[in-house]
Design a protein around this motif. Structure first.
Motif, short mmCIF file in Angstrom:
data_model
loop_
_atom_site.label_atom_id
_atom_site.label_comp_id
_atom_site.label_asym_id
_atom_site.label_seq_id
_atom_site.Cartn_x
_atom_site.Cartn_y
_atom_site.Cartn_z
N THR A 343 0.83 -1.21 0.00
CA THR A 343 0.00 0.00 0.00
C THR A 343 0.86 1.25 0.00
N SER A 346 2.38 1.88 -3.39
CA SER A 346 1.45 2.44 -4.38
C SER A 346 1.34 3.95 -4.21
N THR A 349 4.58 5.50 -5.51
CA THR A 349 4.62 5.51 -6.98
C THR A 349 3.88 6.72 -7.53
#
Length: 386
Positions: A343, A346, A349
């Protein structure tokens, strides 16, 4: 039999000829269609390849011009159509008596149109409003203190009434509002405690009433209440295309009582633009902060909270090279912002894709995260990120 064969030969020959012609036409059409299709897919392939290349480039990769150099170059651009512009301004000056009459009748003046209206409004004030106190608010500045403006208004109006001997004797020694009082108290004093003589008004000249420091709802409500004061008149300019959306029907017709004037001057926004970074110039921290804020507001609340953890760590540890990923993960787990490393990755990113966060190697070899903003810009971003 021969005749039958002949009879049959004719249509067969005709059919074969037609078929041959059709086949030839199809072949030509097929070649044309094939050529079109081939070119189409080649173009798509080239476009995709170039798209990948262009997507890899970012605004930060562009070699931008130094802001001071760009501003110097802009200042050297010669003005065109000077005669026509002077004739246009002369027409506006002929409207000065009408504008003064409308102010004395209790209306406000709102100027709109292409070009800076700063010189025009200040010329109107210096030549026509000489018998009245004038307070200038530069709405294009990054910040404006409305309370201080109100205190100044009270002082100017009070002095004007004393000079004109229109101040009530029993109120001549009244204590004026101070900065310790609330805006509502100052507005109440301004509207009720001072003489309501119609000739005893002061003019508030607002350059860019739609400026960044004034366009929030609360400030506009304060300005509308100022406009309601019987001895205050407002002359303002707007330049933003959506400026009329700042006010509702009551504010326009009952409080500001705008008289709209289309006065395009075609003058450059030299002063107003000083406080805004140029798009083609480098070093625009304000623009970078604004862009980062827009990107963060489009993300989920959890993602924003993760970013805040990183930003607060960076501000508290300015001398360090960055925040280790493991440390960020631990702090986010403690605050129940992420449930796993996947998580967190992400979120990171997304941050990296938008260049909100970058990675650099720590002296001990581990990867560290840092936000490529100055301390001042980062503090401002955290204040605005609610």
């Amino acid at each position: 039999m021969a005749s039958r064969g002949g009879d049959r030969a004719l249509p067969t020959s005709a059919a074969s000829g037609a078929a041959a012609a059709a086949a030839e036409e199809m072949e030509e059409g097929g070649e044309e269609e094939f050529g079109f299709s081939r070119n189409y897919f080649l173009a798509k392939e080239i476009g995709s390849a170039s798209g990948k290349r262009s997507a890899a480039r970012k605004l930060s990769d562009i070699d931008l011009v130094d802001e001071q150099v760009l501003r110097t170059s802009l200042a050297g651009i010669a003005t065109k159509h000077e005669k026509e512009i002077k004739a246009l301004l002369k027409r506006y000056k002929d409207l000065y008596p009408r504008w003064l009459f409308e102010l004395r009748c209790g209306f406000g003046l709102l100027m709109y149109g292409f070009g800076s209206k700063k010189v025009l409004l200040e010329d109107f004030a210096s030549t026509t409003l000489t018998d009245y106190g004038v307070i200038v608010i530069n709405g294009y500045l990054p910040s404006v203190n409305i309370k201080q403006v109100l205190i100044t208004m009270v002082e100017v109006l009070w002095d004007q009434l004393k000079v004109n001997r229109k101040c009530p004797p029993n109120k001549s020694k009244m204590q004026l509002p101070s900065s310790s009082q609330t805006i509502d108290d100052i507005l109440s004093f301004l509207d009720s405690q001072i003489s309501t003589d119609n000739d005893g008004f002061i003019c508030v000249l607002i350059h860019n009433i739609d400026g960044p420091a004034l366009r929030d709802s609360e400030t506009q409500q304060h300005l509308a209440r100022i406009a309601c004061c019987s001895h205050v008149r407002i002359v303002a300019s707007i330049d933003h295309v959506n400026a009329p959306l700042l006010w509702d029907k009551k504010m326009v017709h009952t409080q500001f009582k705008w008289c709209w004037y289309h006065v395009p001057t075609f003058a450059p926004y030299k002063v107003e633009g000083t406080f805004f970074p140029l798009i083609l110039a480098s070093g625009g921290n304000a623009q970078t902060t604004k862009t980062a804020l827009v990107v963060l507001q489009s993300l989920t609340p959890n993602a924003q909270s993760v970013f805040k953890v990183l930003a607060e760590y960076q501000l508290a540890n300015e001398k360090e090279e960055g925040m280790p990923v493991s440390t960020l993960y631990t702090k986010c787990r403690e605050r129940f912002l992420v449930s796993s490393q996947v998580t967190l990755n992400s979120h990171l990113t997304e941050f990296k894709d938008h260049e909100l966060v970058k990675i650099r190697r720590h002296s001990d070899g581990q990867d560290c995260l840092y936000i490529p903003l100055s301390t001042e810009a980062l503090e401002k971003l955290l204040q605005e990120l609610v």
